[in-house]
Design an enzyme around this catalytic site. Structure first.
Site, PDB file in Angstrom:
ATOM      1  N   ASP A  58      31.329  20.651  51.716  1.00  0.00           N
ATOM      2  CA  ASP A  58      31.099  21.266  50.403  1.00  0.00           C
ATOM      3  C   ASP A  58      32.335  21.215  49.509  1.00  0.00           C
ATOM      4  O   ASP A  58      32.235  20.933  48.319  1.00  0.00           O
ATOM      5  CB  ASP A  58      30.667  22.726  50.577  1.00  0.00           C
ATOM      6  CG  ASP A  58      29.158  22.865  50.665  1.00  0.00           C
ATOM      7  OD1 ASP A  58      28.478  21.816  50.693  1.00  0.00           O
ATOM      8  OD2 ASP A  58      28.657  24.003  50.718  1.00  0.00           O
ATOM      9  N   HIS A 279      45.352  35.329  47.025  1.00  0.00           N
ATOM     10  CA  HIS A 279      45.265  35.220  45.568  1.00  0.00           C
ATOM     11  C   HIS A 279      45.974  36.382  44.863  1.00  0.00           C
ATOM     12  O   HIS A 279      46.828  36.175  43.991  1.00  0.00           O
ATOM     13  CB  HIS A 279      43.809  35.195  45.109  1.00  0.00           C
ATOM     14  CG  HIS A 279      42.999  34.071  45.674  1.00  0.00           C
ATOM     15  ND1 HIS A 279      43.555  32.872  46.066  1.00  0.00           N
ATOM     16  CD2 HIS A 279      41.659  33.953  45.901  1.00  0.00           C
ATOM     17  CE1 HIS A 279      42.592  32.077  46.514  1.00  0.00           C
ATOM     18  NE2 HIS A 279      41.448  32.707  46.433  1.00  0.00           N
ATOM     19  N   ARG A 386      46.210  44.092  34.778  1.00  0.00           N
ATOM     20  CA  ARG A 386      46.192  45.197  33.812  1.00  0.00           C
ATOM     21  C   ARG A 386      47.450  46.043  34.011  1.00  0.00           C
ATOM     22  O   ARG A 386      47.595  46.737  35.034  1.00  0.00           O
ATOM     23  CB  ARG A 386      44.932  46.037  33.987  1.00  0.00           C
ATOM     24  CG  ARG A 386      44.764  47.164  32.968  1.00  0.00           C
ATOM     25  CD  ARG A 386      43.402  47.830  33.126  1.00  0.00           C
ATOM     26  NE  ARG A 386      42.330  46.888  32.819  1.00  0.00           N
ATOM     27  CZ  ARG A 386      41.761  46.764  31.621  1.00  0.00           C
ATOM     28  NH1 ARG A 386      42.165  47.529  30.618  1.00  0.00           N
ATOM     29  NH2 ARG A 386      40.792  45.886  31.425  1.00  0.00           N
TER      30      ARG A 386
END
Length: 531
Positions: A58, A279, A386
């Site tokens: 994939d 990440h 943020r």
């Protein structure tokens, strides 16, 4: 494709810029790691051979082949580049092309170039353990080299279970004899500190660190790469980028869908290993690091490692774990919970949501909580940083002000905006939340942002490791998370349940409040393109 003339007018038959677009010339010239920095060529004599191991999977058909095609059609690859697929399945190039076609985004006017791209592709079938199969692959690669000279890139689009035999066979049978060899490794880089250290030790016995490219595709995203420029290229950010002004930093990754039949793979790793430990921690290190001595890859990665070394292992009381259940009022997949996925083991306690608070024990960030939040089947899809500032001291507005926030939106809809208080337009002297907004879709309407894999694979050709994970970074990341992961698995701690399409477990809001993050719920950013 019409050839482009080399800017140095070198008339070299092997010049990279025979096929390089003018827009890419400066990028590649600056990125290249070359023994002759005054000459803008990428190993001008050697052909380049890109090998996809796991070409039938994939990842190959959805990401790697499309990325190579996009780089090829944009004239960003060296002129003499060839592509090889390798997998167990007995396939032909027409069969692989058919599998890849839905993901290639080919325009009608590009069909000739698309055919040329596939003409440069070849496929070899073989096992991942048998050295003779790799010897046969080597014989095929040698056919593309010139007088035994050639550079080779190997992309391991493979499950971790075969990393060891494949890398050993690459080292023994496939390394370039007269040229360089580079190996791209996909995550997961182990499951904990011990397995990661074993993998690193194995790789170090076969290749130098300069040959290893541990790919984290988040480091190729536009707004993640923009973090360094925002921080160190703007004077007005520097004075406020510390505990003196910042109340908290929240780094979020949210998906609005569940595992969708891929729960078997996900259950083996969980949301922390899948997203948070790699990440989100990579983004944290870029937000929090000190200014590097230069933009050299090692200078940048040295500063990232220094930050990670200042983070103690996370504690159970600073984490909220969740697992989604079906929403009876939802549509389609939203009616199904994680345990309704037939590929998920019955009674699994794997978390699909995690919120963890990390602390950085250094002078700049002491006392500022860094909140990492990620989850599946939530109320929206987004990834962002943020930065929430402290309350304004000496309030004269009777408590009506709300905290400023600098938001760096990674996806979807790349943007940087500063949430601020503003007088309500008109006769009144009321105030409201508004924003200073840099939305890429509005400001850069005609600019195509490359896919993260495009940037990173081009970096591998150029020999730049700036946006790849170094072994000591990896070691520090696992040091932070491994004790906690072992604790929840040994104690079989059950995750809290939350409804598909919600914001996550309510306990997460309580933990945020404990760590001085204020959520008002009164403001929602609207991209200018949708106003």
């Amino acid at each position: 494709m019409s050839p482009k003339k080399c800017p140095r007018n070198c008339n070299d038959a092997y010049c990279l810029f025979d096929k390089c677009s003018p827009e890419a010339i400066e990028l590649i010239r600056k990125s290249i790691h070359s023994p002759q920095p005054d000459h803008p060529h990428l190993d001008e004599i050697n052909p380049h051979i890109f090998v996809i191991l796991g070409a039938s999977g994939d990842l190959a058909k959805k990401k790697i082949y499309p990325t190579l095609w996009w780089l090829f059609k944009d004239n960003l690859l060296p002129v003499n580049t060839h592509f090889y697929g390798y997998a167990r399945s007995k396939l032909s190039i027409p069969q692989i092309r058919k599998q890849c076609d839905p993901y290639m985004n080919v325009k009608p006017e590009e069909m000739d170039d698309y055919t040329e791209f596939w003409n440069l592709n070849k496929y070899v079938a073989g096992s991942y353990e048998n050295p003779r199969d790799f010897e046969a692959l080597n014989d095929e690669l040698c056919k593309q080299e010139i007088k035994g000279r050639g550079n080779r890139i190997f992309y391991l689009a493979l499950p971790p279970s075969v990393f060891e035999p494949v890398t050993k066979n690459i080292s023994t049978n496939l390394t370039a004899k007269n040229g360089w060899t580079r190996v791209i490794i996909e995550k997961p880089f182990g499951k904990d500190a011990e397995s990661s250290a074993l993998l690193s030790k194995h790789l170090e016995s076969l290749f130098t660190e300069e040959q290893i490219y541990r790919i984290d595709h988040y480091l190729g995203k536009e707004m993640v790469q923009n973090l360094m420029v925002l921080r160190f290229g703007n004077r007005f950010f520097s004075p406020s980028w510390s505990r003196e002004c910042i109340a908290s930093v929240q780094i979020t990754f949210k998906e609005s869908f569940g595992t969708q039949g891929r729960g078997g793979y996900f259950d083996e790793f969980g949301i922390i290993r899948d997203v948070m430990q790699n990440h989100l921690l990579q983004i944290l290190s870029l937000v929090a690091m000190e200014k590097p001595a230069s933009t050299h890859p090692d200078d940048i990665r040295n500063e990232k490692v220094k930050v990670l070394k200042c983070i103690p292992p996370i504690q159970l009381e600073d984490v909220v774990l969740g697992q989604y259940v079906g929403n009876p009022q939802g549509d389609g997949d939203a009616k199904l919970g994680y345990l309704d996925d037939e590929s998920v083991p019955k009674g699994s306690k794997t978390a699909t949501y995690a919120l963890a608070v990390l602390n950085i024990n250094n002078e700049r960030w002491d006392g500022v909580p860094f909140i990492l939040k990620c989850g599946k089947a939530l109320n929206e899809r987004k990834a962002e940083v943020r930065i929430q500032y402290n309350d304004v001291p000496g309030d004269i507005f009777e408590g009506k002000t709300k905290r400023n926030e600098l938001v760096i939106r990674v996806q979807p809809g790349e943007a940087v905006y500063l949430k601020m208080m503003n007088k309500t337009p008109g006769m009144s002297f009321e105030m409201e939340e508004s924003e200073l907004d840099l939305t890429y879709g509005s400001r850069y309407k005609n600019v195509k942002l490359p896919d993260a894999y495009e940037r990173l694979i081009l970096d591998v050709f150029c020999g730049s490791q700036m946006h790849f994970v170094r072994s000591d970074e990896l070691s520090e990341a696992w040091r932070i998370f491994t004790p906690f992961l072992k604790e929840i698995e040994d104690k079989q701690i059950p995750p809290l349940l939350y409804t598909y399409g919600s914001r996550g477990p309510l306990e997460a809001t309580e933990l945020l409040r404990k760590y001085n993050f204020k959520y008002y719920g009164s403001y929602k950013w609207t991209p200018p393109t949708t106003k």
